[in-house]
Design a protein around this motif. Sequence first.
Motif, mmCIF file in Angstrom:
data_model
loop_
_atom_site.group_PDB
_atom_site.id
_atom_site.type_symbol
_atom_site.label_atom_id
_atom_site.label_comp_id
_atom_site.label_asym_id
_atom_site.label_seq_id
_atom_site.Cartn_x
_atom_site.Cartn_y
_atom_site.Cartn_z
ATOM 1 N N VAL A 42 0.848 -1.184 0.000
ATOM 2 C CA VAL A 42 0.000 0.000 0.000
ATOM 3 C C VAL A 42 0.889 1.242 0.000
ATOM 4 C CG1 VAL A 42 -1.792 1.255 1.260
ATOM 5 C CG2 VAL A 42 -1.746 -1.236 1.345
ATOM 6 N N GLU A 43 0.588 2.181 -0.887
ATOM 7 C CA GLU A 43 1.323 3.440 -0.886
ATOM 8 C C GLU A 43 0.682 4.346 0.156
ATOM 9 O OE1 GLU A 43 2.714 7.071 -3.793
ATOM 10 O OE2 GLU A 43 1.931 5.243 -4.691
ATOM 11 N N CYS A 44 1.420 4.559 1.237
ATOM 12 C CA CYS A 44 0.884 5.312 2.360
ATOM 13 C C CYS A 44 2.039 6.006 3.079
ATOM 14 C CB CYS A 44 0.158 4.340 3.288
ATOM 15 S SG CYS A 44 -0.955 5.127 4.439
ATOM 16 N N TYR A 45 1.817 7.221 3.529
ATOM 17 C CA TYR A 45 2.858 7.987 4.238
ATOM 18 C C TYR A 45 4.128 8.130 3.405
ATOM 19 C CZ TYR A 45 -0.249 6.566 8.024
ATOM 20 O OH TYR A 45 -1.354 6.309 8.796
ATOM 21 N N GLY A 46 3.981 8.205 2.091
ATOM 22 C CA GLY A 46 5.118 8.433 1.211
ATOM 23 C C GLY A 46 5.966 7.217 0.902
ATOM 24 N N SER A 47 5.540 6.020 1.320
ATOM 25 C CA SER A 47 6.307 4.815 0.988
ATOM 26 C C SER A 47 5.373 3.627 0.818
ATOM 27 C CB SER A 47 7.348 4.525 2.068
ATOM 28 O OG SER A 47 6.711 4.226 3.289
ATOM 29 N N GLN A 53 1.143 -3.837 8.267
ATOM 30 C CA GLN A 53 1.803 -2.759 9.017
ATOM 31 C C GLN A 53 0.906 -1.523 9.139
ATOM 32 O OE1 GLN A 53 5.699 -1.836 7.527
ATOM 33 N NE2 GLN A 53 6.465 -3.895 7.894
ATOM 34 N N LEU A 54 -0.230 -1.567 8.462
ATOM 35 C CA LEU A 54 -1.160 -0.441 8.499
ATOM 36 C C LEU A 54 -2.480 -0.776 9.176
ATOM 37 C CD1 LEU A 54 -0.699 0.693 4.798
ATOM 38 C CD2 LEU A 54 0.127 1.897 6.816
ATOM 39 N N ALA A 55 -2.721 -2.074 9.366
ATOM 40 C CA ALA A 55 -4.038 -2.469 9.862
ATOM 41 C C ALA A 55 -3.974 -3.829 10.552
ATOM 42 C CB ALA A 55 -5.019 -2.539 8.694
ATOM 43 N N ASN A 56 -4.997 -4.079 11.338
ATOM 44 C CA ASN A 56 -5.184 -5.403 11.921
ATOM 45 C C ASN A 56 -6.004 -6.222 10.931
ATOM 46 O OD1 ASN A 56 -5.228 -7.452 13.897
ATOM 47 N ND2 ASN A 56 -7.267 -6.791 14.541
ATOM 48 N N ASP A 71 -5.075 3.819 11.264
ATOM 49 C CA ASP A 71 -5.331 5.206 10.903
ATOM 50 C C ASP A 71 -6.450 5.189 9.855
ATOM 51 O OD1 ASP A 71 -5.371 7.807 10.041
ATOM 52 O OD2 ASP A 71 -3.279 7.849 9.341
ATOM 53 N N LYS A 72 -7.594 5.734 10.229
ATOM 54 C CA LYS A 72 -8.760 5.692 9.336
ATOM 55 C C LYS A 72 -8.500 6.407 8.002
ATOM 56 C CE LYS A 72 -11.428 3.721 12.415
ATOM 57 N NZ LYS A 72 -10.964 2.399 12.651
ATOM 58 N N ASN A 96 -14.906 2.488 8.417
ATOM 59 C CA ASN A 96 -14.084 2.072 9.562
ATOM 60 C C ASN A 96 -13.272 0.821 9.266
ATOM 61 O OD1 ASN A 96 -14.983 4.112 11.353
ATOM 62 N ND2 ASN A 96 -16.888 2.973 11.670
ATOM 63 N N VAL A 97 -13.866 -0.122 8.554
ATOM 64 C CA VAL A 97 -13.204 -1.392 8.246
ATOM 65 C C VAL A 97 -13.430 -1.740 6.779
ATOM 66 C CG1 VAL A 97 -13.394 -2.323 10.590
ATOM 67 C CG2 VAL A 97 -15.193 -2.802 8.934
ATOM 68 N N ILE A 98 -12.572 -2.633 6.287
ATOM 69 C CA ILE A 98 -12.728 -3.165 4.938
ATOM 70 C C ILE A 98 -13.029 -4.652 5.084
ATOM 71 C CG2 ILE A 98 -11.577 -3.658 2.744
ATOM 72 C CD1 ILE A 98 -9.796 -1.201 3.262
ATOM 73 N N ARG A 99 -14.062 -5.104 4.379
ATOM 74 C CA ARG A 99 -14.402 -6.525 4.377
ATOM 75 C C ARG A 99 -14.087 -7.104 3.005
ATOM 76 N NH1 ARG A 99 -17.884 -4.558 7.870
ATOM 77 N NH2 ARG A 99 -18.327 -5.688 9.784
ATOM 78 N N LEU A 100 -13.433 -8.265 3.022
ATOM 79 C CA LEU A 100 -13.182 -8.996 1.786
ATOM 80 C C LEU A 100 -13.893 -10.333 1.910
ATOM 81 C CD1 LEU A 100 -9.332 -8.478 1.317
ATOM 82 C CD2 LEU A 100 -11.167 -7.266 0.187
ATOM 83 N N VAL A 101 -14.866 -10.557 1.039
ATOM 84 C CA VAL A 101 -15.580 -11.837 1.040
ATOM 85 C C VAL A 101 -14.951 -12.709 -0.046
ATOM 86 C CG1 VAL A 101 -17.792 -12.991 0.745
ATOM 87 C CG2 VAL A 101 -17.695 -10.743 1.843
ATOM 88 N N ILE A 102 -14.389 -13.819 0.373
ATOM 89 C CA ILE A 102 -13.736 -14.744 -0.547
ATOM 90 C C ILE A 102 -14.822 -15.573 -1.220
ATOM 91 C CG2 ILE A 102 -11.960 -16.523 -0.799
ATOM 92 C CD1 ILE A 102 -11.009 -13.836 0.560
#
Length: 185
Positions: A42-47, A53-56, A71-72, A96-102
């Motif tokens: 993910v491109e975030c915070y310039g890298s 490392q960005l989410a649970n 960080d929302k 608030n959250v992202i859901r991925l349904v397989i």
Amino acid sequence: MIKDIYNMADEKMDKTILNLKNDFASLKAGRATPSMLDRIQVECYGSMMPINQLANVSVPEPRVLLIQPWDKNSIKDIEKSILKSDLGINPSNDGNVIRLVIPELTEETRKELVKVIKKTAEEAKISIRSIRKDCNNKIKNLKKEDDISEDDIKVAENEIQKKTDKFIKEIDNLVDKKESEVMSV
């Protein structure tokens, strides 16, 4: 000197098996696993950063991945990276959250997945054989330097072959396990 070659062979072959296991873990096999997202950056915070490392990332249900960003503000970046990836799953974002349904695997998808598994395993076998070749070349170079006898060379080459056979068998076992997992989901 030969012990160093044996250790190098073990170390490199172990890494090959570990890479294969990681590749298998990231395959979409009809069950949700957090490791499916390991290759997505993910491109975030310039890298570029991995999602973990960005989410649970959790699995509340067998076919659902739940991504809760710390960080929302990064939720859109994570969603965009998932859409760009080869995962082939549309994320649903509630702010608030992202859901991925397989999705359920079709018979055709399962067969294609088995082909990918076998191709990946064959690449790992090629890597193991390449390591064997490198080790045998190093052993032969020891002979040129007169550091080793003909009999010791034969013993060393046989030992490297035994290691190769052991790791190839382990790859075959991993393929069988993953294939049965894919076909029975």
